[in-house]
Motif scaffolding. Structure first.
Motif, mmCIF file in Angstrom:
data_model
loop_
_atom_site.group_PDB
_atom_site.id
_atom_site.type_symbol
_atom_site.label_atom_id
_atom_site.label_comp_id
_atom_site.label_asym_id
_atom_site.label_seq_id
_atom_site.Cartn_x
_atom_site.Cartn_y
_atom_site.Cartn_z
ATOM 1 N N LEU A 167 4.700 14.126 -9.620
ATOM 2 C CA LEU A 167 5.041 15.094 -10.657
ATOM 3 C C LEU A 167 4.071 14.960 -11.827
ATOM 4 C CD1 LEU A 167 7.158 17.280 -11.123
ATOM 5 C CD2 LEU A 167 8.533 15.594 -12.331
ATOM 6 N N ALA A 168 3.660 13.725 -12.109
ATOM 7 C CA ALA A 168 2.722 13.479 -13.206
ATOM 8 C C ALA A 168 1.342 14.047 -12.875
ATOM 9 C CB ALA A 168 2.623 11.979 -13.492
ATOM 10 N N HIS A 169 0.875 13.836 -11.646
ATOM 11 C CA HIS A 169 -0.417 14.391 -11.212
ATOM 12 C C HIS A 169 -0.606 14.138 -9.724
ATOM 13 C CE1 HIS A 169 -2.197 10.368 -11.066
ATOM 14 N NE2 HIS A 169 -1.597 10.144 -12.198
ATOM 15 N N PRO A 170 -1.377 14.993 -9.061
ATOM 16 C CA PRO A 170 -1.681 14.756 -7.648
ATOM 17 C C PRO A 170 -2.358 13.388 -7.490
ATOM 18 C CG PRO A 170 -2.386 16.942 -8.299
ATOM 19 C CD PRO A 170 -2.005 16.218 -9.561
ATOM 20 N N SER A 171 -2.132 12.748 -6.372
ATOM 21 C CA SER A 171 -2.679 11.409 -6.138
ATOM 22 C C SER A 171 -3.118 11.277 -4.692
ATOM 23 C CB SER A 171 -1.610 10.347 -6.426
ATOM 24 O OG SER A 171 -1.174 10.403 -7.758
ATOM 25 N N SER A 172 -3.966 10.296 -4.460
ATOM 26 C CA SER A 172 -4.340 9.944 -3.091
ATOM 27 C C SER A 172 -3.316 8.944 -2.558
ATOM 28 C CB SER A 172 -5.730 9.306 -3.073
ATOM 29 O OG SER A 172 -5.683 8.022 -3.695
ATOM 30 N N LEU A 173 -3.340 8.722 -1.268
ATOM 31 C CA LEU A 173 -2.442 7.741 -0.660
ATOM 32 C C LEU A 173 -2.695 6.358 -1.253
ATOM 33 C CD1 LEU A 173 -0.274 7.159 1.484
ATOM 34 C CD2 LEU A 173 -2.151 6.660 3.064
ATOM 35 N N ARG A 174 -3.957 6.016 -1.448
ATOM 36 C CA ARG A 174 -4.307 4.712 -2.025
ATOM 37 C C ARG A 174 -3.694 4.563 -3.414
ATOM 38 N NH1 ARG A 174 -7.690 3.273 -5.658
ATOM 39 N NH2 ARG A 174 -8.842 5.205 -5.633
ATOM 40 N N GLU A 175 -3.775 5.616 -4.224
ATOM 41 C CA GLU A 175 -3.198 5.570 -5.564
ATOM 42 C C GLU A 175 -1.679 5.410 -5.510
ATOM 43 O OE1 GLU A 175 -6.257 8.372 -8.140
ATOM 44 O OE2 GLU A 175 -4.825 9.335 -6.779
ATOM 45 N N VAL A 176 -1.045 6.111 -4.594
ATOM 46 C CA VAL A 176 0.410 5.991 -4.447
ATOM 47 C C VAL A 176 0.770 4.557 -4.068
ATOM 48 C CG1 VAL A 176 2.408 6.687 -3.054
ATOM 49 C CG2 VAL A 176 0.833 8.419 -3.944
ATOM 50 N N ALA A 177 0.060 3.993 -3.098
ATOM 51 C CA ALA A 177 0.324 2.617 -2.664
ATOM 52 C C ALA A 177 0.154 1.640 -3.828
ATOM 53 C CB ALA A 177 -0.586 2.235 -1.502
ATOM 54 N N GLU A 178 -0.948 1.791 -4.564
ATOM 55 C CA GLU A 178 -1.214 0.891 -5.694
ATOM 56 C C GLU A 178 -0.143 1.020 -6.769
ATOM 57 O OE1 GLU A 178 -5.174 1.746 -7.075
ATOM 58 O OE2 GLU A 178 -6.104 0.804 -5.321
ATOM 59 N N ARG A 179 0.197 2.242 -7.128
ATOM 60 C CA ARG A 179 1.188 2.460 -8.195
ATOM 61 C C ARG A 179 2.573 1.966 -7.797
ATOM 62 N NH1 ARG A 179 0.438 6.505 -11.958
ATOM 63 N NH2 ARG A 179 2.193 5.501 -12.973
ATOM 64 N N LEU A 180 2.896 2.051 -6.513
ATOM 65 C CA LEU A 180 4.201 1.591 -6.052
ATOM 66 C C LEU A 180 4.205 0.109 -5.698
ATOM 67 C CD1 LEU A 180 5.454 4.552 -3.844
ATOM 68 C CD2 LEU A 180 5.938 4.060 -6.236
ATOM 69 N N GLY A 181 3.015 -0.492 -5.669
ATOM 70 C CA GLY A 181 2.936 -1.910 -5.344
ATOM 71 C C GLY A 181 3.293 -2.203 -3.901
ATOM 72 N N ILE A 182 2.931 -1.275 -3.007
ATOM 73 C CA ILE A 182 3.200 -1.482 -1.583
ATOM 74 C C ILE A 182 1.897 -1.313 -0.817
ATOM 75 C CG2 ILE A 182 5.618 -0.769 -1.738
ATOM 76 C CD1 ILE A 182 4.874 1.958 -0.606
ATOM 77 N N SER A 183 1.922 -1.707 0.457
ATOM 78 C CA SER A 183 0.719 -1.586 1.286
ATOM 79 C C SER A 183 0.430 -0.113 1.581
ATOM 80 C CB SER A 183 0.919 -2.340 2.605
ATOM 81 O OG SER A 183 1.911 -1.695 3.388
ATOM 82 N N ALA A 184 -0.822 0.157 1.930
ATOM 83 C CA ALA A 184 -1.193 1.522 2.320
ATOM 84 C C ALA A 184 -0.391 1.984 3.538
ATOM 85 C CB ALA A 184 -2.697 1.621 2.567
ATOM 86 N N PRO A 185 -0.189 1.127 4.567
ATOM 87 C CA PRO A 185 0.644 1.571 5.690
ATOM 88 C C PRO A 185 2.083 1.872 5.264
ATOM 89 C CG PRO A 185 -0.705 -0.288 6.370
ATOM 90 C CD PRO A 185 -0.860 -0.147 4.880
ATOM 91 N N GLY A 186 2.622 1.099 4.323
ATOM 92 C CA GLY A 186 3.973 1.362 3.825
ATOM 93 C C GLY A 186 4.044 2.689 3.096
ATOM 94 N N ALA A 187 3.032 2.948 2.259
ATOM 95 C CA ALA A 187 2.980 4.220 1.534
ATOM 96 C C ALA A 187 2.804 5.373 2.508
ATOM 97 C CB ALA A 187 1.846 4.199 0.510
ATOM 98 N N LEU A 188 1.973 5.167 3.534
ATOM 99 C CA LEU A 188 1.742 6.215 4.529
ATOM 100 C C LEU A 188 3.050 6.582 5.232
ATOM 101 C CD1 LEU A 188 -0.178 8.055 6.114
ATOM 102 C CD2 LEU A 188 -0.574 6.119 7.674
ATOM 103 N N LYS A 189 3.851 5.599 5.553
ATOM 104 C CA LYS A 189 5.126 5.861 6.223
ATOM 105 C C LYS A 189 6.030 6.736 5.345
ATOM 106 C CE LYS A 189 9.047 3.636 8.397
ATOM 107 N NZ LYS A 189 9.750 2.407 8.703
ATOM 108 N N VAL A 190 6.126 6.399 4.061
ATOM 109 C CA VAL A 190 6.960 7.184 3.137
ATOM 110 C C VAL A 190 6.389 8.586 2.978
ATOM 111 C CG1 VAL A 190 7.789 7.378 0.754
ATOM 112 C CG2 VAL A 190 7.790 5.144 1.892
ATOM 113 N N VAL A 191 5.078 8.686 2.754
ATOM 114 C CA VAL A 191 4.438 9.986 2.536
ATOM 115 C C VAL A 191 4.541 10.854 3.785
ATOM 116 C CG1 VAL A 191 2.216 11.130 2.131
ATOM 117 C CG2 VAL A 191 2.947 9.237 0.653
#
Length: 157
Positions: A51-75
């Motif tokens: 909602l704040a701004h579009p992000s890449s998967l890497r940015e989402v993972a970093e901001r959430l403090g989770i692994s890229a595979p974990g973020a990928l699963k949620v996304v």
């Protein structure tokens, strides 16, 4: 409902946790009734980020403090359910940019509506001064936190 078990009052932290659990149950019931019955437990965190701004998967993972595979699963789950879409990044075609769809924005609006309604219902039951005092207590509990600590508290655990 009593906040006591076997005549012992609940510890303050336990009471906070139980109250938060009750709040989440009501929020998810509200979202389900609004047509968002497939919202996953980590979706709210991603909603807030995108909602704040579009992000890449890497940015989402970093901001959430989770692994890229974990973020990928949620996304991937959010994409499949129509809350998030992937598009080409405007400056780097190798990167997929994640944005909320109109369904995603509608789910956020439904959640925010619930938050406001919940607080208003507390005001009706308890009075504005008690709810304001409760808000002040909660704000003071987090006032000492750094921005990084506060942001970490906004991540799934």
């Amino acid at each position: 409902m009593s906040t006591q078990v076997a005549s012992e009052p609940l510890d303050f932290g336990v009471l906070l946790n139980v109250a938060f659990g009750a709040f989440k149950q009501q929020l998810h019931r509200h979202l389900s009734q609004a047509g968002f019955d497939d919202v996953g437990p980590s979706f709210g965190y991603v909603f807030r980020l995108l909602l704040a701004h579009p992000s890449s998967l890497r940015e989402v993972a970093e901001r959430l403090g989770i692994s890229a595979p974990g973020a990928l699963k949620v996304v991937d789950d959010m994409v499949a359910k129509g809350y998030v879409e992937r598009s080409e990044h405007p400056r780097d075609g190798r990167i997929k940019q994640l944005t909320l769809t109109s369904r995603g924005r509608s789910a956020v609006e439904a959640a925010r509506s619930f938050h406001a309604k919940f607080e208003q219902e507390l005001v009706q039951r308890l009075g504005i001064s008690d709810v304001a005092a409760a808000r002040t207590v909660l704000e003071q509990m987090v006032a000492h936190m750094s921005d990084a600590e506060l942001e970490a508290g906004l991540r799934p655990s």
